[in-house]
Scaffold this motif. Structure first.
Motif, short mmCIF file in Angstrom:
data_model
loop_
_atom_site.label_atom_id
_atom_site.label_comp_id
_atom_site.label_asym_id
_atom_site.label_seq_id
_atom_site.Cartn_x
_atom_site.Cartn_y
_atom_site.Cartn_z
N LEU A 85 -21.79 1.46 1.77
CA LEU A 85 -21.91 1.21 3.20
C LEU A 85 -22.31 2.45 3.99
N SER A 86 -22.28 3.62 3.35
CA SER A 86 -22.56 4.87 4.07
C SER A 86 -24.05 5.02 4.36
N HIS A 87 -24.34 5.68 5.49
CA HIS A 87 -25.74 5.96 5.87
C HIS A 87 -26.03 7.45 5.88
N ILE A 88 -25.11 8.25 5.38
CA ILE A 88 -25.32 9.69 5.35
C ILE A 88 -26.36 10.03 4.28
N THR A 89 -27.19 11.02 4.56
CA THR A 89 -28.25 11.42 3.62
C THR A 89 -27.67 11.68 2.23
N GLY A 90 -28.27 11.04 1.23
CA GLY A 90 -27.80 11.19 -0.14
C GLY A 90 -26.89 10.07 -0.59
N SER A 91 -26.54 9.15 0.30
CA SER A 91 -25.60 8.09 -0.06
C SER A 91 -26.18 7.13 -1.10
N GLY A 92 -27.52 6.93 -1.08
CA GLY A 92 -28.13 6.06 -2.09
C GLY A 92 -27.98 6.63 -3.48
N PHE A 93 -28.27 7.90 -3.62
CA PHE A 93 -28.09 8.57 -4.91
C PHE A 93 -26.62 8.57 -5.33
N ALA A 94 -25.74 8.81 -4.37
CA ALA A 94 -24.31 8.84 -4.66
C ALA A 94 -23.83 7.47 -5.12
N TYR A 95 -24.30 6.40 -4.49
CA TYR A 95 -23.89 5.05 -4.88
C TYR A 95 -24.32 4.74 -6.31
N PHE A 96 -25.55 5.10 -6.64
CA PHE A 96 -26.03 4.89 -8.00
C PHE A 96 -25.17 5.67 -9.00
N SER A 97 -24.85 6.89 -8.66
CA SER A 97 -24.09 7.76 -9.57
C SER A 97 -22.69 7.21 -9.83
N VAL A 98 -21.98 6.84 -8.75
CA VAL A 98 -20.60 6.37 -8.95
C VAL A 98 -20.58 4.98 -9.59
N LEU A 99 -21.64 4.21 -9.39
CA LEU A 99 -21.71 2.88 -10.00
C LEU A 99 -21.94 3.00 -11.51
N ILE A 100 -22.96 3.75 -11.92
CA ILE A 100 -23.22 3.93 -13.34
C ILE A 100 -22.09 4.72 -13.99
N GLY A 101 -21.43 5.57 -13.19
CA GLY A 101 -20.29 6.32 -13.71
C GLY A 101 -19.16 5.45 -14.20
N GLY A 151 -9.89 -10.75 -7.06
CA GLY A 151 -10.85 -11.79 -7.42
C GLY A 151 -12.29 -11.34 -7.22
N HIS A 152 -12.52 -10.66 -6.11
CA HIS A 152 -13.86 -10.13 -5.87
C HIS A 152 -14.22 -9.09 -6.93
N GLY A 153 -13.22 -8.28 -7.32
CA GLY A 153 -13.46 -7.26 -8.34
C GLY A 153 -13.87 -7.86 -9.67
N LEU A 154 -13.29 -9.01 -10.02
CA LEU A 154 -13.62 -9.67 -11.28
C LEU A 154 -15.04 -10.22 -11.30
N GLU A 155 -15.64 -10.34 -10.12
CA GLU A 155 -17.01 -10.87 -10.03
C GLU A 155 -18.03 -9.77 -9.72
N SER A 156 -17.55 -8.54 -9.56
CA SER A 156 -18.43 -7.47 -9.09
C SER A 156 -19.08 -6.72 -10.26
N LEU A 157 -20.15 -6.00 -9.95
CA LEU A 157 -20.88 -5.24 -10.96
C LEU A 157 -20.02 -4.15 -11.60
N PRO A 158 -19.19 -3.42 -10.85
CA PRO A 158 -18.36 -2.39 -11.51
C PRO A 158 -17.48 -2.94 -12.63
N PHE A 159 -16.94 -4.14 -12.46
CA PHE A 159 -16.10 -4.73 -13.50
C PHE A 159 -16.91 -4.99 -14.76
N PHE A 160 -18.09 -5.54 -14.61
CA PHE A 160 -18.93 -5.83 -15.78
C PHE A 160 -19.39 -4.54 -16.45
N LEU A 161 -19.63 -3.51 -15.66
CA LEU A 161 -20.00 -2.22 -16.24
C LEU A 161 -18.84 -1.63 -17.02
N ALA A 162 -17.62 -1.77 -16.50
CA ALA A 162 -16.44 -1.27 -17.20
C ALA A 162 -16.23 -2.01 -18.51
N VAL A 163 -16.35 -3.32 -18.48
CA VAL A 163 -16.21 -4.12 -19.70
C VAL A 163 -17.30 -3.75 -20.70
#
Length: 654
Positions: A420-436, A529-541
């Protein structure tokens, strides 16, 4: 309780740890092992229970305190004071620090049972807790720096506790020097604050900051620096050292040379979180500079993803957890950079529990295997060490962010806030923490499967002696496993959406991503419930399944993959060559510069010119003068007549 009683409680929180440290350190030889650990544990236990009283008073009675305790000196009319700021942020940190420290102290009785430095160790750990409490309770930059340097000093002593090991001495010196690099920036930031604000008190600085937000200064001719941006970046350099952010992260993996309880104490809830806490405490300053927030965000994202990858190729069980700590600190910094300070402190809190659990669980394994730390020489320990296995499994699931456990709530909150952040670099940060998330699950369960599953890879003698650790070791594991399960569900609503921190954390309206996230929060159940349907959960599994395939089902695959991607594998094994560059360029360069100064300054100028040169000049002059001493009377008479002639000539011409 009256105001005076509360002030005495505030004083007693850190001082009880200091008293325990002094008793264990100075009188340990007299009172013995039992007396030393009793003094230290009682001191920390008192601190913990008093912290609970303070937490209750601050959170439920809304009673906060901000005031001086002791005036150390007055300089230019500015008082240099020690004082306390007891607000929700400080109260949360006090409870987390003292609880984890107490569990580590109890665990240490079993882990360090036969160590000859037993009393000294307890003295150091209690002293470490004292300095950390002084840091989190401070209301001014002087005391903040006092606690900051204190934890750095004691960490040096603890990392090099086994000083007869060359590797331990190298590690503690490395930690000390790298932290000094960060501390130079930190000290410069405090100096700029004192110069432009004329005060070291938090409240005074925060009150003046908006008035100078647009002011700039030229440290480099022709280059304008916004004062607030300059201050924040300098302070963040200090945080990069303490909280092991790229490129000042290199000390933390090597600090595993210290005893395992220290790994838990330093890397779970205390020293390494000091930088995260400091940035959150300085939120009124950081909110005035989007450039500084962007720096924090990007550095945190790089740390979270790239240092997590290094953990995948580590074979030392403690180093896997150490690189995991660096990665998770990156997550916390990303939260701070996205102005989601509450999410960063929330993850700091939950992470303290399950990371301390993993370190202490690793120590339990090390005890059972007679200090073997290579996971390639483990395996099949699940049936021999059930308590250690199940508690570490809980910690691993929490670290991987599996829904309903503590790590899930805090990590997912950071990921969503970054999105949700709009600070410069937030797109890269989101990708990093998601793949992380995938990377975290992969290295975590690689550790679990290599250590506890599969066939034992120890020799028969080691297998014969493997057994569960004693109660004094497993009790802290169980106590830390409980909040690793429930802390997230209990704390998410008050910490993130219930204004628990109040005015402790300042967030500009345009940066308030947690308020936007809170608009979609409908309770614990829907969040899970939302977490069980979200991309981070599937990445963790996916990460867990990948670990199972590579290290249980097809154990030959890692070797095949490493050969296929040999270059990437080598880069990760060499840890991006940070250590090599540091050793060759910085350490090697400094040694060469020192050798040059030694040759020119010491050998040539001081020894060659000043010392030996003076002797040579005197010797040469003496060799000339001695020819005057001939021993003949007529030579001396001639010299006297010549001297008399010169004197008469001098006086006649005046």
């Amino acid at each position: 309780m009256s105001g005076l009683d509360l002030e005495l409680v505030y004083l007693a929180v850190p001082l009880s740890c200091l008293v325990g440290s002094i008793i264990a350190g100075i009188f340990g030889w007299k009172i013995g092992r039992r007396g030393a650990h009793t003094a230290a544990i009682v001191g920390v236990a008192v601190s913990f229970f008093l912290s609970l009283i303070v937490f209750n008073d601050v959170i439920f009675n809304s009673h906060e305190f901000n005031g001086p305790v002791y005036t150390w000196a007055v300089s230019g009319g500015v008082p240099l004071e020690f004082g306390f700021l007891i607000d929700p942020l400080a109260a949360v940190m006090m409870v987390v620090v003292t609880f984890v420290s107490l569990m580590v102290h109890i665990y240490t009785i079993g882990y360090m049972h036969d160590d000859p430095g037993y009393q000294r160790f307890f003295s150091y750990t209690a002293l470490f807790t004292f300095f950390m409490l002084m840091l989190v309770m401070s209301n001014n930059f002087l005391q903040l720096f006092f606690g900051w340097e204190g934890v750095g000093l004691v960490s040096y002593l603890l990392i090099g506790f086994w000083f007869d090991r060359e590797s331990a001495i190298y590690a503690n010196l490395k930690a000390f020097l790298v932290n000094r690099v960060g501390d130079v920036g930190f000290l410069l930031g405090i100096a700029v604050i004192y110069t432009y604000f004329g005060s070291l008190d938090y409240a005074a600085v925060f009150a003046i900051a908006p008035q100078v937000a647009a002011d700039s200064v030229q440290w480099i001719p022709g280059v304008d620096w916004n004062i607030i941006t300059l201050i924040c970046i300098l302070l963040f350099v200090g945080a990069m050292g303490k909280s092991a952010q790229v490129p000042l992260h290199v000390w933390l993996p090597d600090s595993m040379e210290g005893p395992t309880p220290i790994s838990a104490l330093i890397h779970a809830a205390t020293m390494v979180t000091a930088g995260v806490f400091m940035v959150a405490r300085m939120s009124p300053l950081f909110e005035l500079s989007e450039a500084a927030l962007s720096v924090v965000l990007v550095i945190g994202a790089i740390t979270a993803f790239f240092l997590g990858l290094v953990a995948v190729v580590q074979n030392d069980i403690k180093r896997v957890i150490a690189y995991s700590t660096i990665s998770q600190l990156g997550y916390m910094m990303v939260a701070n950079g996205a102005s989601a300070y509450a999410a960063g402190i929330f993850h700091l809190t939950t992470h303290a529990f399950f990371k301390a659990l993993l370190f202490l669980g690793a120590g339990s394994v090390i005890i059972a295997l007679h200090h073997e730390q290579d996971m390639r020489k483990m395996g099949g320990l699940r049936k021999y060490m059930p308590v250690t296995y199940w508690t570490m499994l809980v910690g691993s699931l929490a670290l991987a962010g599996i829904p309903a456990l503590a790590g899930f709530f805090s990590k997912d909150s950071i990921i969503e806030a970054t999105r949700l952040s709009h600070i410069t670099g937030s797109g890269f940060a989101y990708f990093s923490v998601l793949i992380g998330v995938f990377v975290t699950a992969l290295y975590t369960f690689r550790m679990v499967f290599l250590t506890f599953h599969g066939k034992p890879r120890m020799d028969d003698d080691a297998i014969h002696h493997v057994k569960e650790s004693p109660f004094v070791v497993t009790f802290p594991l169980v106590m830390l496993a409980i909040p690793s399960v429930f802390a997230g569900a209990v704390l998410i609503e008050p910490m993130l959406f219930g204004n628990l921190f109040g005015a402790s954390l300042a967030v500009a309206p345009q940066h308030n991503v947690l308020a936007e996230l809170g608009g979609h929060f409908e309770g614990i159940g829907p969040f899970i419930g939302h977490g069980l349907e979200s991309l981070p959960f599937f990445l963790a599994v996916a990460g867990i399944i990948t670990a199972w395939l590579f290290y249980i089902r097809y154990p030959h695959l890692p070797a095949v993959v490493s050969r296929k991607v040999r270059l990437i594998h080598m880069i990760l094994v060499r840890k991006y060559y940070f250590d090599d560059v540091n050793d060759v360029v910085f350490a090697g360069g400094v040694r060469k510069i020192g050798r040059m100064f030694w040759r020119i300054g010491d050998v040539m100028l001081i020894d060659g010119l000043a010392v030996n040169g003076t002797a040579r000049v005197i010797g040469w002059f003496s060799s000339i003068i001695r020819h005057v001493q001939t021993g003949y009377v007529y030579h001396y008479a001639f010299a006297m007549i010549l001297g008399l002639f010169l004197l008469i000539t001098f006086f006649l011409h005046r």
